[in-house]
Design a protein around this motif. Sequence first.
Motif, short mmCIF file in Angstrom:
data_model
loop_
_atom_site.label_atom_id
_atom_site.label_comp_id
_atom_site.label_asym_id
_atom_site.label_seq_id
_atom_site.Cartn_x
_atom_site.Cartn_y
_atom_site.Cartn_z
N LEU A 25 33.71 -66.89 25.78
CA LEU A 25 32.45 -66.27 25.35
C LEU A 25 32.28 -66.36 23.84
N GLY A 29 29.24 -68.24 22.12
CA GLY A 29 28.38 -67.45 21.24
C GLY A 29 28.24 -68.07 19.86
N LEU A 98 20.82 -64.78 20.84
CA LEU A 98 21.98 -64.60 21.71
C LEU A 98 21.71 -63.56 22.79
N PHE A 99 21.07 -62.47 22.39
CA PHE A 99 20.76 -61.40 23.35
C PHE A 99 19.79 -61.90 24.42
N CYS A 101 19.35 -65.01 25.36
CA CYS A 101 20.07 -65.98 26.20
C CYS A 101 20.91 -65.26 27.24
N LYS A 102 21.52 -64.15 26.84
CA LYS A 102 22.31 -63.37 27.80
C LYS A 102 21.43 -62.83 28.92
N PHE A 106 21.70 -64.65 32.59
CA PHE A 106 22.70 -63.62 32.84
C PHE A 106 23.76 -64.08 33.82
N ARG A 108 24.89 -67.11 34.37
CA ARG A 108 25.83 -68.00 33.69
C ARG A 108 26.76 -67.20 32.77
N TYR A 109 26.20 -66.23 32.07
CA TYR A 109 27.02 -65.37 31.22
C TYR A 109 28.07 -64.65 32.04
N LYS A 113 32.07 -65.04 31.77
CA LYS A 113 32.88 -63.85 31.50
C LYS A 113 34.01 -63.73 32.52
#
Length: 478
Positions: A25, A29, A98-99, A101-102, A106, A108-109, A113
């Motif tokens: 991550l 990032g 970044l936020f 994209c999350k 989500f 994929r994030y 993770k």
Amino acid sequence: MKAFIAKHIYQYRGTRIRYDSRHLLRRVGISLFIPAFFIAFVLGLWVVRILPTYPFPWHSVTFSANGWDELQRYLQAIQYMRMLYILIGSVIFAVVCLFLCKIVFFERYLFMKQRQMIATFIIDRGLFDMEMVQKEKEKMWDFSLSNQANAHKTVTKERITYFPKIYYEVTKDKLIRIRFPLDGRKYQDTFLTFAKTLEKTLYCDLDKVIDEEGFICYQFIYGISRDRLTIQDLVSKAGKLPLMKRVIWDFDKLPHMLISGGTGAGKSIFILSIIKGLLNGACQKEDMKICDPKNADLADLEGIFPSVYSQKNGILMATRLFKEEMLARSGEMKQMENYRTGNNYRALGLRPQFLIMDELASFIEMLDMRDKSEYISNLKQIVMLGRQAGFFLIVGLQRPDTEYLGGGIRDQFNFRVALGSNSEIGYRMMFGDVDKQFGFKTVKGFGYVDAGKGVISEFYSPYVNPEYDFLAEFESIA
């Protein structure tokens, strides 16, 4: 061709989890933050004027007194506060990117993770091999007057000699498959017992354990509560009744359902939902015999269904008739022209029949020794012989003690649901000795299910709106 490629050339097993995945991550990032920052910074410099408006003849600069004065005036004319604002704005822009994209990506994030968590999990437990390697490195600057040997220094570094081949795969239907190697190394036995720990670590529910050549594959469902169906989604077809998106009661292969749960766990509503689902496709009202010794919710179906019983003699009679009809159909099936050895009722165009019994333990407590013996004998014959003829039991009770389901009867219930909060003994009675850490969620209809996959999974009974009227809905069905 695909099988040949998978066997001899290449078989896709998912994304390899490596030692470097522990910082996955962070790396992703940074790779997103830096381009976003520079784009915002360049655009800011282009939009906001920071440098002096007058031209500065760099090609004619001589470092004389006048040249230094000119350079100082130029540096003093730069709008440093504006540049600071642009820097701060660029950082904020990159963080917002970044936020976003999350949020947008989500899933994929989440999957990244989980890969990072698995890598950390392996590293923290030392399930890999590492050795110390010494190398001689030449000193870049050596001002010593001693011999040449002092121009070198020994550097000790860590080198990974073995990191297990762990693969992480997300299927098209969002199932998560994690493969651990069965390569005979010293960590193999540990990998074979990872299921329960991974469930809690990844906040997933184990769906299936798959044995593959060289690998043990754990298949998980993330956010299994999202698989919950509504009462309108229940439709039975071809001997199957979906109860969740990935939980299907295949009553032709897994005959007889056992439902346990204390008072207020939602057993009666769940049974009513099953009845509604069976009527949507597989059955008609005359194909069901409904018994409710407590004269509660199921007893309200009297007058809507032709065979509803709440009194002791009526329930005994219904069970006996159900058994006799099963035996009669078994004989009739063999006389049909299209009968073949191994054919079941559906292959001959017959409809399934269901005996639905709520609060079985309470009813058995009402019986004397003679009636109890006869009743349990009838149940035993139904669970033993009913599958091929298409005669199935749906039984609800608070706890499946052997006192009420003895003589091997309990083992014949191949689909089991435990609703609400149960004791450890209750779960053991339902599912046997399994490596499962049971919990409880304050969600109406929550429980656990054994759907014939070899593992126990979380379960959410079909959602029923509080305003839903079962009686009116059943009356509208011919």
